[in-house]
Structure formats: structure tokens, C-alpha cells
Design an enzyme around this catalytic site. Structure first.
Site, PDB file in Angstrom:
ATOM      1  N   ARG A 263       0.840  -1.196   0.000  1.00 12.58           N
ATOM      2  CA  ARG A 263       0.000   0.000   0.000  1.00 12.58           C
ATOM      3  C   ARG A 263       0.874   1.244   0.000  1.00 12.58           C
ATOM      4  O   ARG A 263       1.890   1.306   0.705  1.00 12.58           O
ATOM      5  CB  ARG A 263      -0.916   0.020   1.219  1.00 12.58           C
ATOM      6  N   GLU A 292      -3.376   7.501  -6.516  1.00 10.93           N
ATOM      7  CA  GLU A 292      -3.336   6.800  -7.790  1.00 10.93           C
ATOM      8  C   GLU A 292      -4.540   7.191  -8.639  1.00 10.93           C
ATOM      9  O   GLU A 292      -5.676   7.085  -8.162  1.00 10.93           O
ATOM     10  CB  GLU A 292      -3.321   5.284  -7.568  1.00 10.93           C
ATOM     11  N   HIS A 311       0.067  -0.232 -10.273  1.00 10.56           N
ATOM     12  CA  HIS A 311      -0.740  -1.108  -9.423  1.00 10.56           C
ATOM     13  C   HIS A 311      -1.104  -2.395 -10.168  1.00 10.56           C
ATOM     14  O   HIS A 311      -2.275  -2.720 -10.387  1.00 10.56           O
ATOM     15  CB  HIS A 311      -2.009  -0.390  -8.960  1.00 10.56           C
TER      16      HIS A 311
END
Length: 347
Positions: A263, A292, A311
Site C-alpha cells: 500500500r 493513484e 498497481h
């Protein structure tokens, strides 16, 4: 019995849409698919008792108005806020096809006596693979290599150029793993296959389990000081925000690399930027960021010693299928009156 599946356009929602009807054949369950599409992520998350529902796609208000007849609600990244739960007075089960149901207000569900099931480990192998890919990328200077080949063409094969790209062998190097859950354990197995030595900081895991897995339990300070590579695999929590900040980065070797596939909030990005720019650590590879997508002027884009991926931890063909399988099994357990295996029973 009426099941509502929110298809938010993600690969996992697509896998659920394919899997559920076949599995539910023979059961008296009507399936309604709500096509909400990919909306904006993190749309004004509303605090609920000091908590937030986050990392979601779509509008809570829109979803709340469509669930009046739902007994079972199945989502991937759709927001399940208190408002949404109130919109389904007959709701008996919430199933979220994520490792951590951060887009579900678990507290509001539990206050209604509604169990929340999720899909732990859905992307554990995929994320562990990506972690090793990033580790190897850093070890062998692949970022600089690709830039040189792109810029110099055949000139990159000159001996002096290739010598500048000298990397490190993994055998005998120390990998520090922070967090020894499903992903951390898989990373340890992969790294040991390369001959790496494993240090683990995971205070909630029995040290005997770490030792049995071939690692050595240590303090965070010991891990940071000794490791050649540090990889983050711990769950986010308020007390872990900025877990790796300036004091922790100062403990790392100048030759060490940081990898984060967990994270973004675990890392103080400003402190990491300074450490990378001043070359107080060798490099970093980040699959996750605090925001993001990052803004176009994010300072990480200016650094040659940081690798960014968008990601991709769970972006494999296997992860959505595994998530759908876990969730469908839990729904069958619920319908059969069996115990739920992956239920969140407390906040």
C-alpha cells in the site's frame, strides 16, 4: 432469494458474472446484474464513525437506489457504504471479491448483523511474482539498461557501456520482508529459491512460523540495517501510515533497495524522494502510491533510480478467477447453512 451482482467493468467482476450463474444452478436464487461501469475512484469518501470507505468505483447514491430487493450483494470495487446498506432492508450477506474489503463499511454491516465475506489471497501469488520481478529488475539495473538501449541502439553493446550496467547476484543477499502474511510468505519461498537469506519483521506472527519458513524474525530496525532489499507486505492501518519514513530510510544501506507492492500509505513519499535523490539508498520499485493515479508532476517521475508500475499486483489472468471461486464458494456455504470461511466478524 435474490442476489445482486455489481458489474463495475473490472476483470474480477467479469469473472464473477461468468461464474455465479453456473454455480447457482439448482438453487432458488435469482441473479440481477447491475452494470454500473468504471466511475471515478475514491469519490468523496464519507467518514463513518471515524472510518472511510475507500478505493471504490461508482456512486454510493446510485447503487443505494437499486438494491431494495437484495438478499445477497456481491461487489468487487463498488462502494458499500452505510447509505447503500440502508437501501437494502432485506440484505443478509455482503460478498466483496477483494483481499481486504476496504470499499465496504464493515461496521455498518455488522451493526445490522450482516456478515461480510471477502477473498483473501486472491492475488497473493500474482503479487509475489511481481515483487520478485521488481527485485530482479533493480538487481540487474534493467531500468538504466532499457534507457541506454533506447537511446544508443547498438552502441549499448560497447564494453564500457555494458560495464556501467553491472548488477548484483541475489545468492547470499539479504531480503528483509515486512509483513509475513499470504504475500510475504510467498515472496520468501521465491527469494530462497534464488539463494537469498530472509529476515522478517511481522510482530503479530509467531516467530516459530517465521523460522519454520526459513526466515529469521528480527526487529524493524535490525531488518532495515542489515537488508540489501526491503519489501513491504503488511496491511494498511492508521498506525502504519508512513511506516517507512526518514528515520527508517536512514537506517538502510546506501546500496539497499526498497520495494512496495502493498500500500502506498506505508511509505513517506517525500522522505523516500529525498533519500533517492541524494542516493542515500540505491533504488526503489513502487507498484503502489499514496495517490493513484499520481499527478503528472509527481517528483518520482524525475528520478532515474525509481521504478513505477501502475498497481499491477493482481493483474494476472489467474487472480480474478481465484477471487470469483472464493466468493462463489462462500455464497454456497451461506445458502447451505455452512460456516463461512472468509468472514469479517469484527472491525
Amino acid at each position: 432469494m435474490h442476489l445482486y451482482l455489481v458489474d463495475d467493468g473490472t476483470l474480477t467482476a467479469g469473472a464473477l458474472r461468468r461464474e455465479l450463474p453456473a454455480v447457482l444452478t439448482g438453487w432458488q436464487v435469482a441473479v440481477t446484474v447491475l452494470n454500473m461501469g468504471l466511475g471515478h475512484e475514491d469519490i468523496d469518501p464519507t467518514p463513518v464513525d471515524g472510518r472511510v470507505v475507500k478505493e471504490f468505483y461508482g456512486s454510493p447514491a446510485e447503487l443505494a437506489g437499486k438494491l431494495a430487493g437484495a438478499d445477497i450483494l456481491v461487489v468487487h470495487k463498488a462502494p458499500v457504504t452505510e447509505e447503500v446498506i440502508k437501501g437494502a432492508p432485506g440484505l443478509r450477506l455482503i460478498a466483496c471479491a477483494r483481499a481486504h474489503p476496504v470499499n465496504v463499511d464493515v461496521r455498518a454491516a455488522l451493526s445490522r448483523g450482516i456478515p461480510v465475506v471477502h477473498a483473501p489471497g486472491r492475488a497473493a501469488d500474482s503479487t509475489a511474482d511481481l515483487t520478485m520481478a521488481l527485485l530482479l529488475f533493480l538487481a540487474r539495473n534493467m531500468g538504466e539498461t532499457c534507457r541506454l538501449v533506447s537511446r544508443l541502439g547498438a552502441g549499448a553493446w560497447q564494453y564500457d557501456c555494458r560495464s556501467r550496467l553491472e548488477g548484483v547476484e541475489l545468492a547470499g543477499k539479504i531480503l528483509g520482508i515486512i509483513g509475513f502474511g499470504q504475500v510475504g510468505r510467498r515472496v520468501a519461498v521465491r527469494a530462497q529459491a534464488f539463494g537469498m537469506n530472509i529476515l522478517v519483521y511481522s510482530p503479530h506472527v509467531n516467530p516459530a512460523e517465521i523460522l519454520a519458513a526459513g526466515g529469521r524474525p528480527v526487529t524493524l530496525e535490525e531488518l532495515l540495517s542489515a537488508s540489501d532489499f526491503v519489501s513491504l507486505h503488511t496491511r494498511p492501518a492508521p498506525e502504519k501510515t508512513g511506516l517507512i519514513g526518514a528515520p527508517q530510510l536512514a537506517l538502510m544501506k546506501n546500496s539497499a533497495c526498497l520495494i512496495n507492492t502493498a500500500r502506498g500509505e506505508l511509505v513517506d513519499e517525500e522522505a523516500l524522494y529525498r533519500a533517492l535523490k541524494e542516493k542515500r539508498i540505491r533504488a526503489a520499485a513502487l507498484d503502489v502510491l499514496i495517490s493513484e493515479p499520481p499527478p503528472p508532476d509527481h517528483p518520482f517521475f524525475t528520478l532515474p533510480n525509481v521504478v513505477l508500475t501502475p498497481h499491477l499486483g493482481g493483474k494476472t489472468e489467474a487472480a480474478p478467477v481465484r477471487a470469483a471461486k472464493i466468493i462463489t464458494e462462500e455464497i454456497i456455504n451461506f445458502l447451505s447453512g455452512k460456516s463461512l470461511r472468509h468472514v469479517i466478524n469484527r472491525v
